[in-house]
Scaffold this active site. Structure first.
Site, short mmCIF file in Angstrom:
data_model
loop_
_atom_site.label_atom_id
_atom_site.label_comp_id
_atom_site.label_asym_id
_atom_site.label_seq_id
_atom_site.Cartn_x
_atom_site.Cartn_y
_atom_site.Cartn_z
N HIS A 195 44.06 30.77 21.43
CA HIS A 195 44.85 30.16 22.50
C HIS A 195 44.17 28.89 23.03
O HIS A 195 42.97 28.66 22.84
CB HIS A 195 45.02 31.15 23.65
CG HIS A 195 43.71 31.59 24.25
ND1 HIS A 195 43.01 30.85 25.17
CD2 HIS A 195 42.98 32.71 24.03
CE1 HIS A 195 41.91 31.47 25.50
NE2 HIS A 195 41.84 32.60 24.82
N GLU A 271 42.45 40.58 23.78
CA GLU A 271 41.01 40.36 23.81
C GLU A 271 40.28 41.62 24.27
O GLU A 271 40.89 42.54 24.85
CB GLU A 271 40.68 39.17 24.73
CG GLU A 271 39.20 38.80 24.82
CD GLU A 271 38.56 38.45 23.49
OE1 GLU A 271 38.31 39.39 22.70
OE2 GLU A 271 38.29 37.25 23.24
#
Length: 391
Positions: A195, A271
């Protein structure tokens, strides 16, 4: 009428745990002709891990031949057959991801399971032992005959494996030199996009799935637009899958708008949960939790302070998502928008590298990496931390 296959699979460990391997063969149910053979040395593992890995590899091979086929699985592992048939509960928490991984490959309505005695599972047993022998020599197993052929005469018989429990998910094997003679077809290719920047990124703060879930900063939004333009110019992306966290969804949506594609969310791509370290810098963690940090750096099985996730736990869920996505997107190129740890994990598993490799890779915000997954279970790292589109 749907094709009908028989998958015979086996696995073993010389030490339990010890050097381990699996083997599986896909047979034509009508003629008994071998259509595909797969085997792999998986390093140190238990018998049950090897057996489940053999099942997973056999189902993948059958799916690659015909995803609509009816498949009868035959194994001499009573544990695996009864658990996969639903007659025995999977009590060990670490066995559940392996069973889930196997179940995700083909619809349950296409599968049946049958226990067979060891002497009737000699083909898969032989392949598993060949894989372990090859691993002992420092080599990769190679099939004696191409898919559709017949087994080689005089192949060694196998030792009987016993049942046990789990180790870490085995890495996808490295491709054989020269790739052999078989046509493996078009691989499933995962283009891995980290990202764009958030306000926490330039400050190098721990930012996982247990924190504030920040969105992209102005810099991050600019990075997302730049990578979207680069991917549009390449014209290879056929689907987009993202972590559920906001920074990934915003990055994925920027690419999706440019490419005209929908975005699918995959929970397993989130994550690591960094527990009490969320929002802190490395220096702050070292000051406040020095012993915990030292233990975390020394072992992938240690979780951050305050109930976060260990890297071993992250590896299990990322490997499960990897295999679900490989099964869903066979032969296609898919953009996975995710985070540092999942990307590094996919890379290290593809390379067969140890857990400490996670600390030896650099992944910039909005960088691109890529791994191709072939139908024989091998993987090829094609790109790592490419940032030319940002310059």
């Amino acid at each position: 009428m749907a094709r009908r296959f028989v998958v015979e699979a086996d696995g073993g460990s010389r030490g339990n745990p010890g050097p381990a391997g699996y083997g599986a063969v896909v047979l034509d149910a009508e003629t008994g002709e071998p259509l595909a053979e797969v085997a792999e040395h998986i390093g140190t593992a238990t018998n049950n891990v090897a057996e489940y890995k053999g099942l997973i590899a056999g189902l993948r091979a059958a799916h690659a031949l015909d995803p609509e086929a009816e498949v009868r699985v035959r194994m001499d592992s009573k544990l695996v057959i009864e658990q996969m048939s639903g007659r025995w509960k999977i009590k060990h928490p670490d066995m559940r991801p392996l069973a889930a991984e196997a179940k995700a490959i083909m619809p349950p309505g296409q599968l049946t399971y049958e226990w067979i005695p060891r002497e009737k599972n000699k083909h898969a047993d032989r392949l598993a032992n060949e894989a372990m022998d090859a691993g002992k020599r420092g080599e990769q197993w190679q099939p004696k005959v191409p898919p559709g052929g017949t087994p080689a005469a005089g192949a060694p018989e196998a030792a009987a494996p016993a049942d046990d429990a789990l180790a870490e998910p085995a890495a996808t094997g490295a491709p054989a030199v020269g790739w052999g003679a078989a046509d493996l077809g078009t691989p499933a290719t995962f283009v891995l996009l980290r990202h764009g920047e958030t306000p926490l990124t330039p400050e190098k703060r721990f930012s996982g799935s247990g924190g504030t879930d920040p969105g992209l900063s102005d810099v991050g939004r600019h990075q997302a637009e730049r990578v979207a333009a680069a991917l549009a110019a390449r014209g290879t992306i056929q689907a987009i899958v993202t972590s559920p966290l906001r920074r990934c969804r915003e990055t994925a949506e920027a690419v999706a708008r440019r490419l005209g594609l929908d975005v699918r969310v995959e929970e397993g791509l989130r994550e690591t949960d960094f527990g009490a370290w969320e929002g802190l810098t490395f220096a702050e963690v070292k000051e406040r939790h020095p012993d915990d940090l030292e233990a975390w750096l020394a072992s992938s099985k240690v979780a951050p302070t305050g109930g976060g996730e260990s890297f071993a736990a992250v590896t299990r869920r990322v490997a499960l998502s990897r295999d679900k996505l490989i099964a869903r997107y066979t032969g296609r190129t898919v953009l996975l928008v995710t985070h540092v740890t999942p990307i590094k994990t996919l890379v290290r598993l593809a390379l067969g590298a140890p857990p400490e490799t996670l600390f030896r890779m650099e992944l910039s915000a909005a960088s691109l990496s890529a791994v191709a997954y072939y139908t024989d279970g091998n993987a090829s790292l094609r790109l790592l931390n490419e940032t030319a589109h940002l310059r």
